[in-house]
Design a protein around this motif. Structure first.
Motif, short mmCIF file in Angstrom:
data_model
loop_
_atom_site.label_atom_id
_atom_site.label_comp_id
_atom_site.label_asym_id
_atom_site.label_seq_id
_atom_site.Cartn_x
_atom_site.Cartn_y
_atom_site.Cartn_z
N SER A 170 0.84 -1.20 0.00
CA SER A 170 0.00 0.00 0.00
C SER A 170 0.87 1.25 0.00
O SER A 170 2.05 1.21 0.34
CB SER A 170 -0.91 0.03 1.23
N LEU A 171 0.27 2.36 -0.40
CA LEU A 171 0.92 3.65 -0.38
C LEU A 171 -0.12 4.67 0.02
O LEU A 171 -1.20 4.73 -0.58
CB LEU A 171 1.48 3.99 -1.76
N CYS A 172 0.18 5.47 1.02
CA CYS A 172 -0.72 6.54 1.46
C CYS A 172 0.10 7.81 1.60
O CYS A 172 1.22 7.78 2.11
CB CYS A 172 -1.37 6.20 2.79
N GLU A 173 -0.49 8.90 1.15
CA GLU A 173 0.24 10.17 1.17
C GLU A 173 -0.73 11.29 1.52
O GLU A 173 -1.85 11.33 1.04
CB GLU A 173 0.85 10.41 -0.21
N LEU A 174 -0.27 12.20 2.37
CA LEU A 174 -1.05 13.37 2.76
C LEU A 174 -0.33 14.60 2.22
O LEU A 174 0.85 14.80 2.50
CB LEU A 174 -1.17 13.45 4.28
N THR A 175 -1.05 15.41 1.43
CA THR A 175 -0.48 16.61 0.84
C THR A 175 -1.30 17.80 1.28
O THR A 175 -2.53 17.79 1.18
CB THR A 175 -0.49 16.53 -0.70
N ALA A 176 -0.62 18.83 1.80
CA ALA A 176 -1.28 20.07 2.18
C ALA A 176 -1.08 21.07 1.05
O ALA A 176 0.03 21.22 0.53
CB ALA A 176 -0.69 20.61 3.47
N TRP A 177 -2.16 21.74 0.67
CA TRP A 177 -2.12 22.74 -0.41
C TRP A 177 -2.55 24.08 0.15
O TRP A 177 -3.52 24.18 0.91
CB TRP A 177 -3.08 22.35 -1.52
N TYR A 178 -1.85 25.12 -0.25
CA TYR A 178 -2.26 26.49 0.06
C TYR A 178 -2.40 27.19 -1.28
O TYR A 178 -1.40 27.53 -1.91
CB TYR A 178 -1.23 27.19 0.95
N GLY A 179 -3.64 27.34 -1.74
CA GLY A 179 -3.87 27.85 -3.08
C GLY A 179 -3.36 26.83 -4.09
O GLY A 179 -3.63 25.64 -3.96
N PRO A 180 -2.56 27.25 -5.06
CA PRO A 180 -2.04 26.30 -6.05
C PRO A 180 -0.73 25.63 -5.63
O PRO A 180 -0.18 24.82 -6.37
CB PRO A 180 -1.82 27.18 -7.28
N LEU A 181 -0.22 25.95 -4.45
CA LEU A 181 1.10 25.47 -4.03
C LEU A 181 1.02 24.37 -2.99
O LEU A 181 0.33 24.51 -1.98
CB LEU A 181 1.92 26.63 -3.45
N PRO A 182 1.73 23.26 -3.20
CA PRO A 182 1.82 22.25 -2.14
C PRO A 182 2.80 22.72 -1.07
O PRO A 182 3.92 23.13 -1.38
CB PRO A 182 2.34 21.01 -2.87
N THR A 183 2.38 22.71 0.18
CA THR A 183 3.24 23.17 1.27
C THR A 183 3.81 22.01 2.08
O THR A 183 4.76 22.20 2.83
CB THR A 183 2.47 24.11 2.21
N MET A 184 3.24 20.84 1.95
CA MET A 184 3.73 19.68 2.68
C MET A 184 3.29 18.42 1.95
O MET A 184 2.18 18.34 1.44
CB MET A 184 3.17 19.64 4.11
N ARG A 185 4.17 17.44 1.90
CA ARG A 185 3.82 16.14 1.34
C ARG A 185 4.50 15.09 2.21
O ARG A 185 5.71 15.05 2.33
CB ARG A 185 4.29 16.04 -0.11
N ARG A 186 3.69 14.23 2.83
CA ARG A 186 4.21 13.22 3.75
C ARG A 186 3.57 11.88 3.47
O ARG A 186 2.37 11.80 3.18
CB ARG A 186 3.92 13.58 5.20
N ARG A 187 4.35 10.84 3.60
CA ARG A 187 3.81 9.48 3.55
C ARG A 187 3.12 9.20 4.88
O ARG A 187 3.59 9.61 5.94
CB ARG A 187 4.92 8.46 3.35
N VAL A 188 2.02 8.49 4.81
CA VAL A 188 1.28 8.09 6.00
C VAL A 188 1.22 6.57 5.99
O VAL A 188 0.96 5.96 4.96
CB VAL A 188 -0.16 8.67 5.98
N ARG A 189 1.49 5.97 7.13
CA ARG A 189 1.48 4.51 7.21
C ARG A 189 0.04 4.01 7.28
O ARG A 189 -0.77 4.50 8.05
CB ARG A 189 2.24 4.04 8.44
N LEU A 190 -0.27 3.01 6.43
CA LEU A 190 -1.58 2.36 6.47
C LEU A 190 -1.46 1.20 7.44
O LEU A 190 -0.83 0.19 7.14
CB LEU A 190 -1.99 1.88 5.07
#
Length: 164
Positions: A35-55
C-alpha cells in the motif's frame, strides 16, 4: 478495385452475473508493504507539505447478497492518525465513489473518496484513489492540526492499496 463490406457483430449483451468492479464475495485485507498513502497540504495552487502516512490496516468486505461492500482504512502516522470507513459505494463508470467518514480524534468527518480500479481478479483488487478535504472545516470539526509552519487551505489524501 472491389470494396468489401464486412458484417458487424454486435457486442454480447451484458449478463446479469457480470462481476463488476469488485472481487468475489469474501473478506480481503491489505498485505503489509502493498500500500501507499500520502497526505499533501495545499495552500492555493502550491503544495506546502507532502508526507507518507502509514496504512496500519485496510480491509474490504464484499457480501454475497446485493448489500453494499465495506471499505476500511486505518492510518497511523505522525501527521495523520485516523480511520476511514465507507457508508456507501457507487460505481460511476470508470471509478468507485466511496462515501464515508474519516474518524479523527473521535469525531466523524464526511469524506468522498474517488477510487480507480487498476486491476481486478477473482481474489484480489488493486485500487488507487484520492480524497480532497477542506483543511479549515476539518480543523474546526475534529481538532486536527498541521505543524504551525505549514499553511494549508485544503488537504489531499492519496491511497493506493492491493486487497488480497
Amino acid at each position: 478495385m472491389t470494396t468489401v463490406t464486412l458484417p458487424t457483430v454486435p457486442p454480447p449483451p451484458q449478463s446479469r452475473d457480470d462481476p463488476g468492479r469488485l472481487p468475489l464475495p469474501g473478506r480481503y485485507t491489505v498485505a503489509s508493504g502493498r500500500s501507499l498513502c500520502e497526505l499533501t497540504a495545499w495552500y492555493g495552487p502550491l503544495p506546502t507539505m507532502r508526507r507518507r502516512v502509514r496504512l496500519a490496516a485496510g480491509s474490504l468486505a464484499v457480501p454475497a447478497e446485493s448489500e453494499h461492500p465495506d471499505f476500511s482504512f486505518e492510518f497511523d502516522g505522525t501527521d495523520l492518525t485516523a480511520t476511514l470507513t465507507s457508508e456507501r459505494i457507487d460505481d460511476t463508470g470508470g471509478e468507485l465513489q466511496v462515501t464515508g467518514d474519516l474518524d479523527v480524534n473521535g469525531v466523524a468527518f464526511p469524506v468522498l473518496l474517488h477510487l480507480r480500479v487498476v486491476e481486478r481478479a477473482e481474489d484480489r483488487l488493486l485500487v488507487v484513489g484520492h480524497a480532497r478535504l477542506p483543511y479549515r472545516l476539518l480543523r474546526r470539526a475534529t481538532g486536527f492540526r498541521l505543524r504551525w509552519r505549514r499553511p494549508a487551505s485544503r488537504l489531499r489524501l492519496l491511497v493506493a492499496a492491493e486487497f488480497a
